[in-house]
Design a protein around this motif. Sequence first.
Motif, PDB file in Angstrom:
ATOM      1  N   MET A   1     -57.102  25.959 -81.679  1.00 54.87           N
ATOM      2  CA  MET A   1     -58.109  24.924 -81.932  1.00 54.87           C
ATOM      3  C   MET A   1     -59.528  25.490 -81.830  1.00 54.87           C
ATOM      4  O   MET A   1     -60.394  25.196 -82.661  1.00 54.87           O
ATOM      5  N   ILE A   2     -59.763  26.334 -80.797  1.00 52.15           N
ATOM      6  CA  ILE A   2     -61.094  26.914 -80.625  1.00 52.15           C
ATOM      7  C   ILE A   2     -61.446  27.824 -81.794  1.00 52.15           C
ATOM      8  O   ILE A   2     -62.551  27.773 -82.354  1.00 52.15           O
TER       9      ILE A   2
ATOM     10  N   THR B   1     -64.568  26.907 -88.973  1.00 49.61           N
ATOM     11  CA  THR B   1     -65.053  25.754 -89.742  1.00 49.61           C
ATOM     12  C   THR B   1     -66.579  25.740 -89.811  1.00 49.61           C
ATOM     13  O   THR B   1     -67.168  25.408 -90.856  1.00 49.61           O
ATOM     14  N   LYS B   2     -67.251  26.098 -88.688  1.00 48.73           N
ATOM     15  CA  LYS B   2     -68.712  26.132 -88.684  1.00 48.73           C
ATOM     16  C   LYS B   2     -69.245  27.187 -89.652  1.00 48.73           C
ATOM     17  O   LYS B   2     -70.267  26.979 -90.324  1.00 48.73           O
ATOM     18  N   GLN B   3     -68.575  28.313 -89.715  1.00 49.97           N
ATOM     19  CA  GLN B   3     -69.013  29.365 -90.629  1.00 49.97           C
ATOM     20  C   GLN B   3     -68.834  28.948 -92.092  1.00 49.97           C
ATOM     21  O   GLN B   3     -69.704  29.205 -92.942  1.00 49.97           O
ATOM     22  N   VAL B   4     -67.692  28.297 -92.376  1.00 51.51           N
ATOM     23  CA  VAL B   4     -67.388  27.902 -93.748  1.00 51.51           C
ATOM     24  C   VAL B   4     -68.357  26.847 -94.257  1.00 51.51           C
ATOM     25  O   VAL B   4     -68.716  26.804 -95.446  1.00 51.51           O
TER      26      VAL B   4
ATOM     27  N   LEU C   1     -63.956  26.020-100.448  1.00 54.17           N
ATOM     28  CA  LEU C   1     -62.554  25.736-100.747  1.00 54.17           C
ATOM     29  C   LEU C   1     -61.700  26.998-100.599  1.00 54.17           C
ATOM     30  O   LEU C   1     -60.617  26.968 -99.991  1.00 54.17           O
ATOM     31  N   GLN C   2     -62.199  28.120-101.143  1.00 56.23           N
ATOM     32  CA  GLN C   2     -61.444  29.365-101.020  1.00 56.23           C
ATOM     33  C   GLN C   2     -61.317  29.803 -99.569  1.00 56.23           C
ATOM     34  O   GLN C   2     -60.260  30.260 -99.116  1.00 56.23           O
ATOM     35  N   GLN C   3     -62.391  29.653 -98.803  1.00 51.32           N
ATOM     36  CA  GLN C   3     -62.360  30.083 -97.402  1.00 51.32           C
ATOM     37  C   GLN C   3     -61.405  29.221 -96.582  1.00 51.32           C
ATOM     38  O   GLN C   3     -60.711  29.731 -95.682  1.00 51.32           O
ATOM     39  N   GLN C   4     -61.349  27.931 -96.848  1.00 50.80           N
ATOM     40  CA  GLN C   4     -60.425  27.056 -96.124  1.00 50.80           C
ATOM     41  C   GLN C   4     -58.977  27.483 -96.346  1.00 50.80           C
ATOM     42  O   GLN C   4     -58.167  27.449 -95.418  1.00 50.80           O
ATOM     43  N   GLN C   5     -58.679  27.882 -97.570  1.00 54.27           N
ATOM     44  CA  GLN C   5     -57.320  28.334 -97.835  1.00 54.27           C
ATOM     45  C   GLN C   5     -57.000  29.608 -97.072  1.00 54.27           C
ATOM     46  O   GLN C   5     -55.900  29.769 -96.519  1.00 54.27           O
ATOM     47  N   LEU C   6     -57.969  30.534 -97.005  1.00 56.42           N
ATOM     48  CA  LEU C   6     -57.751  31.769 -96.252  1.00 56.42           C
ATOM     49  C   LEU C   6     -57.619  31.500 -94.763  1.00 56.42           C
ATOM     50  O   LEU C   6     -56.799  32.102 -94.055  1.00 56.42           O
TER      51      LEU C   6
END
Length: 563
Positions: free
Chosen positions: A281-282, A288-291, A300-305
């Motif tokens: 979770m951490i 998430t903050k970086q994305v 969108l691409q980063q979330q998938q990675l």
Amino acid sequence: MRLFFRALFVIPMCALWGLFAIDSYAFETEGTILVAGDHNYPPYEFINEDGEPDGYNTELTLAIAEVMGMEVKIELGDWNQKRLQLEEGTIDVLQGIAQSKARTKTYQFSPPHAIIHQSIFTRKGNPKVTQLSDLRGKDIIVQKRGVAHDYLLQEGVNSPLILVDTHAAALRLLASGQHDYAIVANLPGLYLGRELELSNLLPVGKPFGAQHYGYAVLKGNDELLAQFSEGLAILINTGRQQAIYDKWLGPLEDPSAIWKTIGKITALISVLLFVILGGIMIWNRTLTKQVSRRTEELKLQQQQLVQADKMTSLGVLVAGVAHEINNPISLLLLNLPVLNDTFQDIEEILEEHYQAHGEFYVGGLEYSRMREELPLMLNDMLAGTARVRRIVDDLRDFSRHEPSSHDDFVDLNSTVSTAIRLVDNIIKNHSDHVTVDFGENLPTFKGNAQRIEQVMINLIVNACQALPSKNKGISIKTLYNQIDEQVQFIVTDEGCGIEAENLSRLSDPFFTTRREKGGTGLGLSVSERIVQEHKGHLSYQSSVGEGTQATLSLPVIKATHEH
């Protein structure tokens, strides 16, 4: 007590045997080793539908041959004949035989790879028995030269013995209305009763005669026995033997016992799981903050990675945890039944002492209390350990990334029928109103029947557990969706339903609405991964207080009717 301690240390001794055996001999068996067994003793060994040797013993023998570099040929046939062939020297090894004092005069045994119990079976309506002396004067069916036959002859039971070649023949003869009782090995008896649909038979009394079960050679063939013992030790130490055991015997274990805490083991599992979840979770929040600072396309691409990395890391973590926990859990599952049998064996002696001398203390408690509490404690410990084992298995399934074979042409209706048979008792315990509707002439899909069967079992069990009472119903149906060219498996329950905001989270790892009742939140996560591997999808519709519908959709094989 000697039996208990011998069982308690059997797995560590297997490891030591494998270490020291390397120095005690250095040779390579010349030619093919002939390994024999019973052709109708499922799930341990049997001839499958393709006419090939199969079962737990067979797969274990092939694994030992692989790690030891041996060439083996497995021949399954009439048990009596195979024992005679070993004694005559025309075969080399028996891959599964119960150990007994009488048999040690002729054979030498490897460390055991299972423990065998015997059970007394009879027809429904026949008088129940609690001990062998109750069989006096009754007709008893046993396998010729099987361990039950040897035992009855040794004990001098004064009853007519009807000898047959296989356990299946014994149960069929009993089911046909002939003779009074049959004594067969417990798991093979239950397995055959289910497979042969002998619904008028049931086991009576408790399983008895726990005996070590493993490989055997003729006395004096020390080098060959050492090679099989070393191979077995390697498989035990790597966890491969346990995986083979779980594959063949795991589905026969009783999943209905209520789980209670068994102390430090369960607490340790919970702490480890929460630590893993906290770390994930951490880490996820940081990513998430970086994305969020990137463009929508890159986001969108980063979330998938991120999701892929998260699942990979979580898989590595839980796989390590599952491996470390598996060995002590195996010891508990092996030794707790032996400890329970030991207490039952000495209970009569303790009771006589109590009647003669009055109250005394056992383990710091009065005997009059301990005799009631100890069996319950042992049963709770066994149930709890089995619960931990199921959690570990779920973790192991969740972390598994290796691709399985998806090359079979699978019939949906046949797979559903198998899944329903496996959970028949769970369904009956939860609902008196179950309907099953099979679609006609369904095309096949390409995949792995056992993996899809696992998904179906998860969906059916979830539906059962959602019902508030047996008056509520479950509907199971299959159909062909011609528009989407998919076969579908649909389970509908009249249960408590799921809140709308939770529907999208059903496939999240460790999400469950039944945690207080023992849910782990891994079943649907594993199912989702299996369905994705088959290029299908799972969907859910639910109304709180009214029920839930789960739909499994799988793409069909085009032009199936021509192949």
